[in-house]
Design an enzyme around this catalytic site. Structure first.
Site, short mmCIF file in Angstrom:
data_model
loop_
_atom_site.label_atom_id
_atom_site.label_comp_id
_atom_site.label_asym_id
_atom_site.label_seq_id
_atom_site.Cartn_x
_atom_site.Cartn_y
_atom_site.Cartn_z
N GLY A 50 0.81 -1.14 -0.07
CA GLY A 50 -0.21 -0.09 -0.13
C GLY A 50 0.85 1.29 -0.03
O GLY A 50 1.70 1.43 -0.76
N ILE A 51 0.53 2.26 0.93
CA ILE A 51 1.05 3.61 0.94
C ILE A 51 2.46 3.37 1.41
O ILE A 51 3.59 3.86 0.72
CB ILE A 51 0.18 4.57 1.93
CG1 ILE A 51 -1.08 4.83 1.44
CG2 ILE A 51 1.15 5.83 2.13
CD1 ILE A 51 -1.96 5.52 2.51
N GLY A 105 -0.12 1.08 10.37
CA GLY A 105 -1.26 1.15 10.95
C GLY A 105 -2.32 0.27 10.48
O GLY A 105 -2.37 -0.29 9.37
N TYR A 120 -10.19 2.74 15.75
CA TYR A 120 -9.24 3.11 14.78
C TYR A 120 -9.06 4.46 14.77
O TYR A 120 -8.19 5.36 14.90
CB TYR A 120 -9.46 2.59 13.42
CG TYR A 120 -8.65 3.08 12.30
CD1 TYR A 120 -7.41 2.60 12.16
CD2 TYR A 120 -9.28 3.93 11.36
CE1 TYR A 120 -6.62 3.19 10.92
CE2 TYR A 120 -8.65 4.37 10.04
CZ TYR A 120 -7.15 3.85 10.21
OH TYR A 120 -6.56 4.40 9.17
N PRO A 177 -4.29 10.94 5.05
CA PRO A 177 -4.78 10.40 3.82
C PRO A 177 -6.46 10.47 3.86
O PRO A 177 -6.75 9.45 4.98
CB PRO A 177 -3.81 9.11 3.45
CG PRO A 177 -2.99 9.08 4.33
CD PRO A 177 -3.51 9.65 5.68
N GLY A 178 -7.08 10.31 2.69
CA GLY A 178 -8.44 9.93 2.68
C GLY A 178 -8.50 8.56 2.07
O GLY A 178 -7.32 7.64 2.47
N1 NAP Z 1 -5.70 2.72 2.66
C1 NAP Z 1 -6.52 3.92 3.00
O1 NAP Z 1 -7.34 4.30 2.71
C2 NAP Z 1 -5.91 4.61 4.50
C3 NAP Z 1 -6.56 5.89 4.56
C4 NAP Z 1 -6.20 6.62 5.66
C5 NAP Z 1 -5.24 6.09 6.18
N2 NAP Z 1 -4.25 5.09 5.95
C6 NAP Z 1 -3.04 4.69 6.71
O2 NAP Z 1 -2.21 4.47 6.13
C7 NAP Z 1 -1.24 3.76 6.58
C8 NAP Z 1 -1.09 2.41 5.56
O3 NAP Z 1 -2.12 1.81 5.14
P1 NAP Z 1 -2.31 1.01 3.90
O4 NAP Z 1 -3.81 1.19 3.53
O5 NAP Z 1 -1.29 1.24 2.84
O6 NAP Z 1 -2.33 -0.31 4.80
P2 NAP Z 1 -1.75 -1.85 4.09
O7 NAP Z 1 -1.87 -1.97 2.78
O8 NAP Z 1 -2.39 -2.79 4.87
O9 NAP Z 1 -0.15 -2.28 4.49
C9 NAP Z 1 0.21 -1.99 6.04
C10 NAP Z 1 1.56 -2.41 6.07
O10 NAP Z 1 1.74 -2.47 7.54
C11 NAP Z 1 2.38 -3.66 7.90
N3 NAP Z 1 1.88 -3.83 9.26
C12 NAP Z 1 0.50 -4.08 9.59
N4 NAP Z 1 0.51 -4.29 10.86
C13 NAP Z 1 1.70 -4.24 11.28
C14 NAP Z 1 2.57 -4.54 12.64
N5 NAP Z 1 1.64 -4.82 13.87
N6 NAP Z 1 3.80 -4.68 12.78
C15 NAP Z 1 4.45 -4.15 11.79
N7 NAP Z 1 3.70 -3.91 10.62
C16 NAP Z 1 2.62 -4.06 10.29
C17 NAP Z 1 2.07 -4.56 6.74
O11 NAP Z 1 2.75 -5.69 6.53
P3 NAP Z 1 2.65 -7.08 7.49
O12 NAP Z 1 0.97 -7.42 7.22
O13 NAP Z 1 3.41 -8.14 6.79
O14 NAP Z 1 2.76 -6.75 8.80
C18 NAP Z 1 2.17 -3.54 5.49
O15 NAP Z 1 3.52 -3.48 5.16
C19 NAP Z 1 -1.79 3.12 7.77
O16 NAP Z 1 -1.35 3.80 8.92
C20 NAP Z 1 -3.30 3.37 7.52
O17 NAP Z 1 -3.99 3.47 9.00
C21 NAP Z 1 -4.71 4.31 4.96
#
Ligand code: NAP
Length: 265
Positions: free
Chosen positions: A24-25, A90, A156, A186-187
């Site tokens: 992801g991000i 996160g 969350y 981010p949204g």
């Molecule tokens: N996607 C959205 O629409 C969105 C919107 C607003 C904010 N955000 C924020 O942006 C950030 C990234 O989100 P994303 O959507 O890109 O997430 P994602 O695709 O689920 O990727 C999450 C990353 O964090 C790792 N991770 C998860 N739990 C972990 C843990 N306990 N310890 C260490 N690493 C961990 C995952 O790898 P493993 O599973 O292998 O650990 C993965 O590399 C987060 O903080 C999220 O809250 C996302």
């Protein structure tokens, strides 16, 4: 004749840590920072199969205090300095349904994953930045920290909102010591976590993923740009914020949401 410096060399010589940098991000940020010349360290619980990866990978579950210390020790030993910390990892993995479905364990986990992982990592690595008198720390929050959806993001959103407040306090504490601390909210982003969230809720509600996506857009009040962000678009903002071009930005919470927030803040 001297060659002109290219924009993509601006992070040459910098050591950057990206938590959750395998999907992801975070993954998009890793690519962007590497393109800018940074040496990147990535953490996640699971190492992806990427034989061509040029980053250093450290397996760690950052929701656990001892794993945070492990990561910091490896960085101190192997690199001896740290210039950029992207606290990206996160997750919103708690059951929907509002107050009555959330147990103490869910609340505790939400805070460990979305707040305390960053608090502990900063505490372990900041002394190195203070000694260098330079560094940038980014906290990845979420627009849902200011716009909680009780049915699906209660714990969350609360944890991310605490992260915003912590980030602001830390920024003020270290601003005079050469260190910038910035929050990015981010949204909706098209990531693995978003895909899982949509599929899971669509299944629970017995509707298609397309209908669920439409529901989500309506539930957040509409996205004027009519689409989710590509993670690379969010990564571009994060890259700018860690670059010298953002040298006067600290203590801010920057929203990147396709125009979603309907109010002037
Ligand atoms: N996607 C959205 O629409 C969105 C919107 C607003 C904010 N955000 C924020 O942006 C950030 C990234 O989100 P994303 O959507 O890109 O997430 P994602 O695709 O689920 O990727 C999450 C990353 O964090 C790792 N991770 C998860 N739990 C972990 C843990 N306990 N310890 C260490 N690493 C961990 C995952 O790898 P493993 O599973 O292998 O650990 C993965 O590399 C987060 O903080 C999220 O809250 C996302």
């Amino acid at each position: 004749m001297k060659s002109k410096p290219t924009i993509d060399a601006v992070l040459a010589g910098k050591i950057a840590l990206v938590t959750g940098g395998t999907k992801g991000i975070g993954k998009a940020v890793v690519k962007r920072l590497e393109l800018a010349g940074a040496t990147v360290i990535v953490t996640a619980r699971n190492q992806p199969e990427e034989p061509d990866a040029t980053y250093t990978f450290i397996a760690a579950d950052l929701s656990r205090a001892e794993e945070v210390s492990k990561v910091a020790n490896i960085i101190h030993k192997q690199f001896g300095r740290i210039d950029i910390i992207i606290n990206n990892m996160g997750a919103n993995v708690y059951p929907g349904g509002g107050f009555s479905t959330l147990t103490d364990e869910h609340w505790d986990q939400a805070l460990q994953v979305n707040l305390l992982s960053s608090v502990r990592l900063d505490r372990a690595l900041l002394p190195a930045m203070l000694a260098q008198k330079s560094g940038v720390i980014i906290h990845i929050s979420s627009t849902s920290s200011q716009f909680p959806i009780w049915e699906s993001t209660m714990a969350y959103s609360v944890a991310k909102s605490a992260l915003n407040t912590y980030s602001k306090a830390l920024a003020t504490e270290v601003a005079g010591k050469g260190i910038r601390v910035v929050t990015v909210s981010p949204g909706l982003n098209k990531t693995e976590a978003m895909t899982y969230f949509l599929e899971d809720y669509a299944k629970q509600s017995n509707i298609s993923v397309e209908e669920m996506t439409q529901n989500l857009f309506e539930r957040v009040g509409g996205v004027p740009m009519g689409r989710m962000a590509e993670p690379e678009e969010t990564a571009e903002l994060i890259y700018f914020l860690v670059s010298p071009a953002a040298s006067y930005i600290t203590g801010a919470n920057l929203v990147i949401d396709g125009g979603n927030f309907p109010v002037v803040k």
